[in-house]
Design an enzyme around this catalytic site. Structure first.
Site, PDB file in Angstrom:
ATOM      1  N   ASP A  27      71.874  39.869 -28.616  1.00 27.46           N
ATOM      2  CA  ASP A  27      73.036  39.301 -29.302  1.00 27.46           C
ATOM      3  C   ASP A  27      72.755  37.903 -29.835  1.00 27.46           C
ATOM      4  OD1 ASP A  27      73.536  37.507 -27.152  1.00 27.46           O
ATOM      5  OD2 ASP A  27      75.049  38.797 -26.275  1.00 27.46           O
ATOM      6  N   GLN A  28      71.782  37.201 -29.254  1.00 28.49           N
ATOM      7  CA  GLN A  28      71.412  35.875 -29.752  1.00 28.49           C
ATOM      8  C   GLN A  28      70.562  35.950 -31.025  1.00 28.49           C
ATOM      9  OE1 GLN A  28      72.507  32.857 -28.271  1.00 28.49           O
ATOM     10  NE2 GLN A  28      73.842  34.368 -27.320  1.00 28.49           N
TER      11      GLN A  28
ATOM     12  N   HIS B  65      79.074  41.834 -26.315  1.00 31.19           N
ATOM     13  CA  HIS B  65      78.486  40.703 -27.030  1.00 31.19           C
ATOM     14  C   HIS B  65      77.740  41.137 -28.287  1.00 31.19           C
ATOM     15  CE1 HIS B  65      78.450  37.719 -23.419  1.00 31.19           C
ATOM     16  NE2 HIS B  65      79.624  38.271 -23.599  1.00 31.19           N
TER      17      HIS B  65
END
Length: 135
Positions: A64-65, A91
């Protein structure tokens, strides 16, 4: 007596050079530190092996980052994320939702034959602007 704050990070590198990791920060009982740390490490080991066996190139927390970088990059980016059923949060789909709306990038999430999610993004090819000169 009391408790000890402990941080554990396990990582492995695959034959292809992919680095996978699992980590935990926990408050462990001082009197039971050894066995509690062993249980924590055993849990992380299980998570890391499940990630390796899934065929994903990143854990759900790293995946998700990476979404924002995929949105900003030029061309098509691809990411193999863990199977949807293995995710502990929303997320990843939330990051995709907001990255699309804020950047104009186009994302596609499909399920690969082995169950992993294939996240593809046609990024916007963002370019850095020069910083204004201070007088």
């Amino acid at each position: 007596r009391g408790r000890v704050e402990a941080s554990v990070q396990l990582a492995l590198t695959t034959d292809s050079g992919c680095v996978l990791s699992a980590n935990s920060v926990q408050s462990l009982p001082r009197g039971d530190l050894g066995p509690a740390a062993d249980r924590c490490c055993a849990k992380l080991r299980g998570e890391l092996l499940a990630l390796l066996e899934s065929g994903a190139c990143a854990c759900e927390h790293t995946a998700d980052q990476l979404i924002v970088f995929m949105a900003l990059a030029g061309g098509t980016s691809r990411l193999r994320a863990p199977p949807a059923a293995a995710l502990s949060s929303l997320h990843l789909p939330t990051a995709v939702h907001f990255a699309e709306r804020l950047s104009g990038a186009t994302f596609r999430i499909t399920e690969s034959e082995d169950g992993c999610q294939l996240v593809e993004c046609d990024g916007v090819g963002a370019r850095a602007r020069p910083a204004p000169l201070l007088e």
